[in-house]
Design an enzyme around this catalytic site. Structure first.
Site: not given
Length: 276
Positions: A11, A130
């Protein structure tokens, strides 16, 4: 039997690898290029690179960083963040990515999945989902649109998993299972399923949700969010029926080494690609 995959996730924010809990409280985890090289050397099956603020900041993915990572590794490499057009995908593939991951843009324009799959092939297109478990009363507050009629057919459910976009910041009215089915029908080659409820907690993957998505999908499902022990990976492959397990902090901070994890799973009957 197809081998299960272990996938470290980078990330990236401002060019650095970061990691948080439940998508917030980010802390620095190191240089993305250096980490990518280490994971490739350790025997990771693939690598995922997510530019986590590209969509929020209204810009494209960091192409130069993608080039540097791709030049460093020899394993499949998926890139996501800020992708919203065929031109974006073309640029990333030319920069060295093997696959691209789309999320917010796919929710905003589902036809984009069809277009990208047709142009580049389903094998290149990963749809990231998500998801968060939201109580119906909470969702009425979170949603910007009237919710009563939307929830009526599901009034018996106290909680449901809803898709979130913009790095988990924005809830949508899309139910996770229904959206997973739709993206497959539209041509996605893979689903990257991240539970916001378990992300960064190290308490284990969202097994029930992962199992439901995996058993209803005809494309591979990558489980993400919650890995903390080797047993968690065993559980997500057996109970969760996932095709791949993705994790970040436990690898970044050397809490679990990939060779040891693969050996642990191999000894318990999970088919793995073992390093020579």
């Amino acid at each position: 039997m197809l081998t299960k995959r272990i996938i470290p996730c980078l990330d990236v924010k401002d060019g650095r690898t970061v990691k948080g809990v439940n998508f917030v409280n980010l802390r620095d985890a190191g240089d993305a290029v250096e980490l990518a090289a280490v994971y490739a050397e350790q025997g990771a099956d693939e690598l995922v690179f997510l530019d986590i603020t590209a969509t929020v900041e209204g810009r494209g993915t960091l192409l130069e960083l993608v080039r540097r990572v791709a030049h460093t590794i020899n394993i499949p490499f998926t890139v996501g963040g800020g992708i919203s057009s065929k031109a974006d995908v073309s640029a990333l593939l030319n920069a060295g990515a093997d696959k691209v991951s789309i999320n917010s843009a796919a929710v905003r324009n589902p036809d984009l999945i069809n277009e990208l799959a047709l142009e580049f092939g389903s094998q290149c297109i990963v749809v990231a989902i998500d998801t968060k478990s939201v109580h119906s009363s909470q969702f009425a507050v979170l949603s910007e649109s009237p919710i009563d009629s939307f929830l009526a057919p599901h009034s018996s459910l106290l909680t449901s998993n809803f898709v979130h976009t913009h790095g988990g910041r924005k809830p949508t009215e899309l139910r996770t299972l229904e959206w997973a089915k739709e993206v497959e029908e539209r041509g996605a080659g893979e689903i990257l399923l991240t539970s916001m409820d378990t992300d960064g907690t190290k308490n284990g993957f969202a097994l029930e949700l992962t199992s439901t998505i995996s058993r209803n999908a005809n494309i591979p499902v990558i489980a993400s969010g919650g890995a903390g022990t080797m047993e968690h990976f065993y559980e997500v492959f057996t109970t969760g029926y996932a095709d791949a397990g993705l994790a970040a902090s436990i690898f970044h901070f050397k809490e679990i080494e990939i060779p040891a994890l693969k050996q642990y799973l191999h000894e318990r009957g999970i088919p793995m690609r073992m390093s020579r």
